[in-house]
Design an enzyme around this catalytic site. Structure first.
Site, PDB file in Angstrom:
ATOM      1  N   PHE A 147     -23.473  85.471 -13.213  1.00 38.68           N
ATOM      2  CA  PHE A 147     -24.612  84.566 -13.305  1.00 38.68           C
ATOM      3  C   PHE A 147     -24.043  83.196 -13.627  1.00 38.68           C
ATOM      4  CE2 PHE A 147     -28.263  82.294 -14.748  1.00 38.68           C
ATOM      5  CZ  PHE A 147     -29.197  82.688 -13.808  1.00 38.68           C
TER       6      PHE A 147
ATOM      7  N   GLY B 262     -32.616  73.737  -7.902  1.00 41.13           N
ATOM      8  CA  GLY B 262     -31.177  73.917  -8.069  1.00 41.13           C
ATOM      9  C   GLY B 262     -30.299  73.122  -7.120  1.00 41.13           C
TER      10      GLY B 262
ATOM     11  N   LYS C  92     -22.950  84.723  -3.372  1.00 40.88           N
ATOM     12  CA  LYS C  92     -22.635  85.986  -4.062  1.00 40.88           C
ATOM     13  C   LYS C  92     -22.826  87.112  -3.048  1.00 40.88           C
ATOM     14  CE  LYS C  92     -25.252  85.177  -8.031  1.00 40.88           C
ATOM     15  NZ  LYS C  92     -25.758  85.535  -9.368  1.00 40.88           N
TER      16      LYS C  92
ATOM     17  N   GLY D 203     -30.568  86.993  -0.797  1.00 46.78           N
ATOM     18  CA  GLY D 203     -30.831  86.485   0.546  1.00 46.78           C
ATOM     19  C   GLY D 203     -32.318  86.389   0.863  1.00 46.78           C
TER      20      GLY D 203
ATOM     21  N   ASP E 101     -29.477  76.701 -13.215  1.00 47.35           N
ATOM     22  CA  ASP E 101     -29.937  76.834 -14.590  1.00 47.35           C
ATOM     23  C   ASP E 101     -29.936  78.267 -15.094  1.00 47.35           C
ATOM     24  OD1 ASP E 101     -32.236  77.625 -12.919  1.00 47.35           O
ATOM     25  OD2 ASP E 101     -33.321  77.713 -14.821  1.00 47.35           O
TER      26      ASP E 101
ATOM     27  N   GLU F 111     -28.985  74.836  -0.067  1.00 47.72           N
ATOM     28  CA  GLU F 111     -29.355  75.683  -1.199  1.00 47.72           C
ATOM     29  C   GLU F 111     -28.172  75.787  -2.156  1.00 47.72           C
ATOM     30  OE1 GLU F 111     -31.273  76.715  -3.165  1.00 47.72           O
ATOM     31  OE2 GLU F 111     -32.109  78.698  -2.789  1.00 47.72           O
ATOM     32  N   ASP F 112     -28.483  75.938  -3.434  1.00 49.70           N
ATOM     33  CA  ASP F 112     -27.422  76.039  -4.429  1.00 49.70           C
ATOM     34  C   ASP F 112     -26.639  77.349  -4.315  1.00 49.70           C
ATOM     35  OD1 ASP F 112     -29.589  77.577  -5.295  1.00 49.70           O
ATOM     36  OD2 ASP F 112     -29.753  76.641  -7.265  1.00 49.70           O
TER      37      ASP F 112
ATOM     38  N   ASP G  64     -27.996  84.734  -3.072  1.00 49.76           N
ATOM     39  CA  ASP G  64     -27.848  85.925  -3.898  1.00 49.76           C
ATOM     40  C   ASP G  64     -28.340  87.119  -3.072  1.00 49.76           C
ATOM     41  OD1 ASP G  64     -27.536  87.556  -6.120  1.00 49.76           O
ATOM     42  OD2 ASP G  64     -29.314  86.854  -7.146  1.00 49.76           O
TER      43      ASP G  64
ATOM     44  N   THR H 121     -34.757  84.551  -0.480  1.00 45.74           N
ATOM     45  CA  THR H 121     -35.268  83.182  -0.414  1.00 45.74           C
ATOM     46  C   THR H 121     -34.908  82.543   0.923  1.00 45.74           C
ATOM     47  OG1 THR H 121     -34.871  82.973  -2.789  1.00 45.74           O
ATOM     48  CG2 THR H 121     -35.251  80.933  -1.577  1.00 45.74           C
ATOM     49  N   LEU H 122     -33.631  82.594   1.271  1.00 43.07           N
ATOM     50  CA  LEU H 122     -33.209  81.899   2.487  1.00 43.07           C
ATOM     51  C   LEU H 122     -33.708  82.574   3.755  1.00 43.07           C
ATOM     52  CD1 LEU H 122     -29.722  80.491   1.562  1.00 43.07           C
ATOM     53  CD2 LEU H 122     -31.741  79.223   2.278  1.00 43.07           C
TER      54      LEU H 122
ATOM     55  N   ARG I 298     -28.466  72.585 -16.224  1.00 39.56           N
ATOM     56  CA  ARG I 298     -28.448  71.990 -14.889  1.00 39.56           C
ATOM     57  C   ARG I 298     -27.558  70.753 -14.836  1.00 39.56           C
ATOM     58  NH1 ARG I 298     -32.388  74.363 -11.604  1.00 39.56           N
ATOM     59  NH2 ARG I 298     -34.345  74.974 -12.582  1.00 39.56           N
TER      60      ARG I 298
HETATM   61  P1  IMP Z   1     -32.049  85.066  -3.581  1.00 44.95           P
HETATM   62  O1  IMP Z   1     -33.407  84.938  -2.954  1.00 44.95           O
HETATM   63  O2  IMP Z   1     -31.907  86.339  -4.350  1.00 44.95           O
HETATM   64  O3  IMP Z   1     -30.903  84.847  -2.624  1.00 44.95           O
HETATM   65  O4  IMP Z   1     -32.012  84.007  -4.732  1.00 44.95           O
HETATM   66  C1  IMP Z   1     -31.562  82.745  -4.615  1.00 44.95           C
HETATM   67  C2  IMP Z   1     -32.072  81.921  -5.783  1.00 44.95           C
HETATM   68  O5  IMP Z   1     -31.947  82.619  -7.023  1.00 44.95           O
HETATM   69  C3  IMP Z   1     -31.231  80.682  -5.937  1.00 44.95           C
HETATM   70  O6  IMP Z   1     -31.804  79.614  -5.248  1.00 44.95           O
HETATM   71  C4  IMP Z   1     -31.254  80.446  -7.425  1.00 44.95           C
HETATM   72  O7  IMP Z   1     -32.398  79.685  -7.749  1.00 44.95           O
HETATM   73  C5  IMP Z   1     -31.423  81.797  -8.033  1.00 44.95           C
HETATM   74  N1  IMP Z   1     -30.126  82.340  -8.484  1.00 44.95           N
HETATM   75  C6  IMP Z   1     -29.449  83.393  -7.951  1.00 44.95           C
HETATM   76  N2  IMP Z   1     -28.303  83.612  -8.600  1.00 44.95           N
HETATM   77  C7  IMP Z   1     -28.236  82.682  -9.571  1.00 44.95           C
HETATM   78  C8  IMP Z   1     -27.243  82.379 -10.576  1.00 44.95           C
HETATM   79  O8  IMP Z   1     -26.184  83.019 -10.705  1.00 44.95           O
HETATM   80  N3  IMP Z   1     -27.528  81.332 -11.398  1.00 44.95           N
HETATM   81  C9  IMP Z   1     -28.675  80.597 -11.294  1.00 44.95           C
HETATM   82  N4  IMP Z   1     -29.608  80.836 -10.353  1.00 44.95           N
HETATM   83  C10 IMP Z   1     -29.394  81.876  -9.509  1.00 44.95           C
HETATM   84 MG    MG Z   2     -32.717  78.043  -5.983  1.00 44.27          MG
END
Ligand code: IMP
Ligand code: MG
Length: 188
Positions: A155, A47, A134, A108, A162, A102-103, A106, A110-111, A168
């Site tokens: 979303f 992303g 978000k 948190g 995507d 990072e794109d 959400d 992943t980061l 994308r």
């Molecule tokens: P987290 O680990 O929940 O913070 O997720 C982050 C990852 O979820 C991002 O890198 C995106 O790949 C995916 N993601 C979260 N929200 C969205 C969205 O609204 N649209 C598309 N991808 C999303």
């Molecule tokens: Mg991502």
């Protein structure tokens, strides 16, 4: 793959994204003034690719970049809470300033796991730059040094983001609206 009837409405235009990225580039340039210290941007696949490509060119100092791929979402749109590294960085980060790009932030998960992972490799510093945040959906606190836009719990797609691998390549960022079966024969 078939995805339910939906439409995409614009949230952030191409121009708004570009001008915010110019500002972020200027901030980053100011914050890393010592050009003898390497700055490594780490893009999170897939992303963040478009954001990284534009951000790089808005930074007026030497930068390197690398990519990492993690899985947290799969094809669904909900975070299952587990982060797996699918493709690791090509080179060590020891002694470098690392900026994770990072794109969207959400939950948190992943980061926060990426920050932990890269910090343990003796980077000189590890910071985070996200295009979208978000905030309302955060489950784990993440220190964000640079944020493009805070958005509500939509979303979103486009500009690298995507929905089941679609959208994308949109130049703007839009949000997805689902249509129920009753109105699925509307022209949208
Ligand atoms: P987290 O680990 O929940 O913070 O997720 C982050 C990852 O979820 C991002 O890198 C995106 O790949 C995916 N993601 C979260 N929200 C969205 C969205 O609204 N649209 C598309 N991808 C999303
Ligand atoms: Mg991502």
């Amino acid at each position: 793959m078939s995805i339910p009837a939906h439409e995409v409405r614009e949230l952030l235009s191409e121009g708004e994204i570009a001008s915010r990225i110019r500002e972020l580039g200027q901030e980053i340039t100011r914050d890393y003034p010592d050009v003898s210290e390497p700055l490594l941007l780490v893009g999170v696949l897939k992303g963040a690719v478009l954001f990284l490509a534009d951000l790089l060119r808005a930074i007026e100092r030497p930068v390197e970049y690398d990519f990492i791929a993690v899985s947290s979402y799969g094809a669904a749109t909900r975070s299952p809470g587990e982060v797996r590294v699918l493709k690791d960085l090509d080179a060590p980060v020891a002694g470098k300033h690392v900026l994770i790009v990072e794109d969207i932030l959400d939950s948190g998960l992943t980061l926060s796991s990426l920050i932990e992972r890269l910090s343990s490799r003796h980077a000189k510093s590890v910071r985070v730059c996200v295009l979208l945040d978000k905030l309302a959906r955060r489950q784990t606190p993440v220190p964000v040094a640079y944020c493009g836009f805070e958005i509500a719990d939509f979303f979103v797609v486009g500009y690298g983001l995507d929905y089941a691998e679609c959208y994308r390549n949109l130049r703007y960022i839009g949000y997805v609206i689902h249509h129920s079966l009753e109105d699925s024969d509307s022209p949208l």
